[in-house]
Design an enzyme around this catalytic site. Structure first.
Site, short mmCIF file in Angstrom:
data_model
loop_
_atom_site.label_atom_id
_atom_site.label_comp_id
_atom_site.label_asym_id
_atom_site.label_seq_id
_atom_site.Cartn_x
_atom_site.Cartn_y
_atom_site.Cartn_z
N ASP A 1 0.85 -1.19 0.00
CA ASP A 1 0.00 0.00 0.00
C ASP A 1 0.88 1.24 0.00
O ASP A 1 0.93 1.99 0.98
CB ASP A 1 -0.94 -0.01 1.21
CG ASP A 1 -2.01 1.07 1.13
OD1 ASP A 1 -2.18 1.65 0.04
OD2 ASP A 1 -2.67 1.32 2.15
N ASN B 1 11.38 -7.56 -8.16
CA ASN B 1 10.81 -6.26 -8.51
C ASN B 1 11.90 -5.23 -8.69
O ASN B 1 12.95 -5.28 -8.04
CB ASN B 1 9.79 -5.81 -7.45
CG ASN B 1 10.40 -4.93 -6.39
OD1 ASN B 1 10.60 -3.73 -6.58
ND2 ASN B 1 10.72 -5.53 -5.24
N GLY C 1 11.16 0.93 -8.27
CA GLY C 1 11.78 2.25 -8.33
C GLY C 1 11.02 3.34 -7.60
O GLY C 1 10.94 4.48 -8.09
N PHE C 2 10.48 2.99 -6.43
CA PHE C 2 9.77 4.00 -5.61
C PHE C 2 8.66 4.69 -6.39
O PHE C 2 8.49 5.92 -6.31
CB PHE C 2 10.74 5.04 -5.06
CG PHE C 2 11.65 4.58 -3.95
CD1 PHE C 2 11.55 3.31 -3.42
CD2 PHE C 2 12.61 5.43 -3.43
CE1 PHE C 2 12.39 2.89 -2.39
CE2 PHE C 2 13.45 5.03 -2.40
CZ PHE C 2 13.34 3.75 -1.88
N ASN D 1 7.13 4.77 5.50
CA ASN D 1 8.42 4.42 4.92
C ASN D 1 8.79 5.51 3.92
O ASN D 1 8.05 5.78 2.98
CB ASN D 1 8.28 3.05 4.23
CG ASN D 1 9.60 2.50 3.72
OD1 ASN D 1 10.30 3.16 2.96
ND2 ASN D 1 9.92 1.29 4.13
N ASN E 1 14.35 4.44 4.45
CA ASN E 1 14.68 3.38 3.49
C ASN E 1 15.85 3.83 2.62
O ASN E 1 15.73 4.72 1.79
CB ASN E 1 13.46 3.08 2.61
CG ASN E 1 13.68 1.88 1.69
OD1 ASN E 1 14.75 1.30 1.65
ND2 ASN E 1 12.65 1.53 0.94
N SER F 1 16.67 -0.05 -0.86
CA SER F 1 16.09 -0.57 -2.10
C SER F 1 17.18 -0.65 -3.16
O SER F 1 17.96 0.29 -3.33
CB SER F 1 14.97 0.35 -2.59
OG SER F 1 14.61 0.00 -3.91
N ASN G 1 16.62 -0.61 -6.27
CA ASN G 1 16.00 -0.20 -7.54
C ASN G 1 16.04 1.30 -7.82
O ASN G 1 15.48 1.76 -8.80
CB ASN G 1 14.54 -0.69 -7.57
CG ASN G 1 14.46 -2.19 -7.38
OD1 ASN G 1 15.22 -2.93 -7.98
ND2 ASN G 1 13.55 -2.62 -6.52
N THR G 2 16.66 2.07 -6.93
CA THR G 2 16.91 3.48 -7.18
C THR G 2 18.41 3.67 -7.30
O THR G 2 19.15 3.31 -6.38
CB THR G 2 16.36 4.36 -6.03
OG1 THR G 2 14.94 4.21 -5.98
CG2 THR G 2 16.71 5.82 -6.23
N LYS H 1 15.62 0.70 7.60
CA LYS H 1 15.44 -0.56 6.85
C LYS H 1 16.71 -0.87 6.10
O LYS H 1 17.21 -0.04 5.33
CB LYS H 1 14.26 -0.46 5.88
CG LYS H 1 13.90 -1.80 5.25
CD LYS H 1 12.53 -1.76 4.59
CE LYS H 1 12.11 -3.16 4.15
NZ LYS H 1 10.72 -3.17 3.59
N THR I 1 14.69 -7.72 6.57
CA THR I 1 15.48 -6.96 5.62
C THR I 1 14.63 -6.56 4.41
O THR I 1 13.53 -7.04 4.23
CB THR I 1 16.66 -7.79 5.08
OG1 THR I 1 16.11 -8.93 4.37
CG2 THR I 1 17.58 -8.26 6.19
N ASN I 2 15.25 -5.73 3.56
CA ASN I 2 14.69 -5.40 2.27
C ASN I 2 14.94 -6.57 1.30
O ASN I 2 15.36 -7.65 1.73
CB ASN I 2 15.33 -4.11 1.74
CG ASN I 2 14.38 -3.29 0.88
OD1 ASN I 2 13.65 -3.83 0.06
ND2 ASN I 2 14.40 -1.98 1.06
N TYR J 1 4.54 -9.78 3.07
CA TYR J 1 4.08 -9.21 1.80
C TYR J 1 4.03 -10.34 0.76
O TYR J 1 2.96 -10.82 0.40
CB TYR J 1 4.97 -8.05 1.35
CG TYR J 1 4.55 -7.40 0.04
CD1 TYR J 1 3.46 -7.85 -0.70
CD2 TYR J 1 5.24 -6.30 -0.47
CE1 TYR J 1 3.09 -7.25 -1.90
CE2 TYR J 1 4.87 -5.68 -1.65
CZ TYR J 1 3.81 -6.17 -2.37
OH TYR J 1 3.45 -5.57 -3.55
#
Length: 346
Positions: A70, A116, A119-120, A144, A177, A180, A182-183, A218, A246-247, A322
């Protein structure tokens, strides 16, 4: 019913389309008077033995919804009806951003995992605040927060502070965070000095508030023991309130999906069952090395009550799910709570 009927239907859709369909369906059906009450009673299970007090907050139960499901605070009330003890929204950034090009979410059914590179993607923190102001449930909510892709790392602190300021009156705790994959260059902020400076700035701004909120970090599962030692030192020096471990992971070595298929998917973080072992290792390392000096929220590969118990026994105070919900269905939350009650009664 989920595994035999709904899951096959959802899995016919592309993963991201299935996610949006699920969110829209949830908003529609959960708010129908009769159906909503049936859903609430079906998934309801609360008991004093499940209650937890962690970083000054009282949780009805230790099972939370991890960030990513979400992102934009669209279904907090509806997810609360599934029995979560807390819900984490985001990752949110100051400005709206589309994220990476699609496709960017992939199922690995053989591994019961996901890849995944979202990318935020989110509608920006101000849009989320509008929804948070309208929510009805009393479930605890975590915010987050991250930085926009266009923001260079040297200015990253500004983005986190903007999100902190906007969300402060509307969430119960914050998650910084920096983990990730992905950024671009985001994980560089996990290095010792940049991370310490970022967390100290967020902590200082939070402390100026009339009612400061818990601040958590995180982290990635791909950190070395030396880097985890640095995390422990930084948490204790900055006096933030805890860690989420963890992430997603960039490690593909545990996948049984064919190398060709994984290579065709391309970049991205792996979540799901293959992450379970490593995330538990990180939790145990942090708990033991720090002598349980700070709370840990355990996330990664929780598909059953046994998985949740393993995380808690490794040193987690709370857990989040998740990917497990994608493969096991929303009944997973109640099954975990039942398993925890049985375990606590032994």
């Amino acid at each position: 019913m989920y595994k035999s009927l709904l899951k096959p239907l959802f899995f016919l859709k592309k993963p991201e389309d299935a996610h949006h369909f699920t969110v829209d369906l949830t908003r529609l059906t959960f708010n129908l008077p009769v159906l909503g009450s049936i859903i609430g009673s079906t998934f309801h299970l609360e008991d004093k033995k499940l209650e937890r007090e962690v970083f000054g907050l009282k949780f009805k139960n230790p099972v939370g919804l991890a960030a990513g499901f979400d992102k934009d605070a669209k279904v907090i009330d509806e997810m609360a009806m599934l029995g979560f003890g807390f819900i984490e929204i985001g990752t949110l950034t100051p400005k709206p951003q589309e994220g990476n090009p699609q496709p960017r979410l992939f199922r690995l059914p053989q591994d019961e995992s996901l890849i995944n590179r979202m990318g935020f993607n989110n509608g920006g923190v101000e849009e989320a605040v509008k929804r948070l102001k309208k929510r009805m449930s009393t479930v605890l909510v975590g915010g987050n927060i991250g930085k926009n892709k266009v923001t260079p790392n040297e200015n990253a602190v500004d983005d986190y502070l903007i999100c902190l300021e906007a969300l402060h009156d509307h969430v119960d705790y914050f998650v910084v965070n920096v983990s990730s994959p992905n950024t671009p260059n985001l994980r560089d902020l996990q290095e010792k000095e940049p991370l310490k400076a970022l967390l100290q700035a967020v902590k200082n701004a939070n402390d100026l508030k009339a009612k400061p909120k818990p601040i958590l970090l995180k982290i990635a599962p791909d950190l070395t023991d030396g880097q985890l030692d640095d995390i422990i030192e930084i948490v204790q020096e900055t006096k933030i309130d805890g860690v989420i471990a963890t992430n997603t992971t960039i490690d593909r070595s545990q996948l049984s999906t064919s190398e060709a298929e994984v290579r065709a998917i391309g970049a991205g973080g792996v979540s799901g069952k293959v992450l379970a072992k490593r995330s538990t290792e990180v939790i145990r390392y942090l708990a033991e090395k720090s002598n349980k000096a700070f709370p840990i929220i355990g996330v990664g590969g929780i598909f059953s009550a046994e998985d949740a118990i393993e995380k808690l026994e490794a040193g987690a105070s709370l857990i989040q799910v998740y990917s497990g919900m994608i493969y096991e269905g929303p009944g997973l939350i109640k099954r975990i709570k039942k398993g925890l009650l049985a375990h606590f009664s032994q």
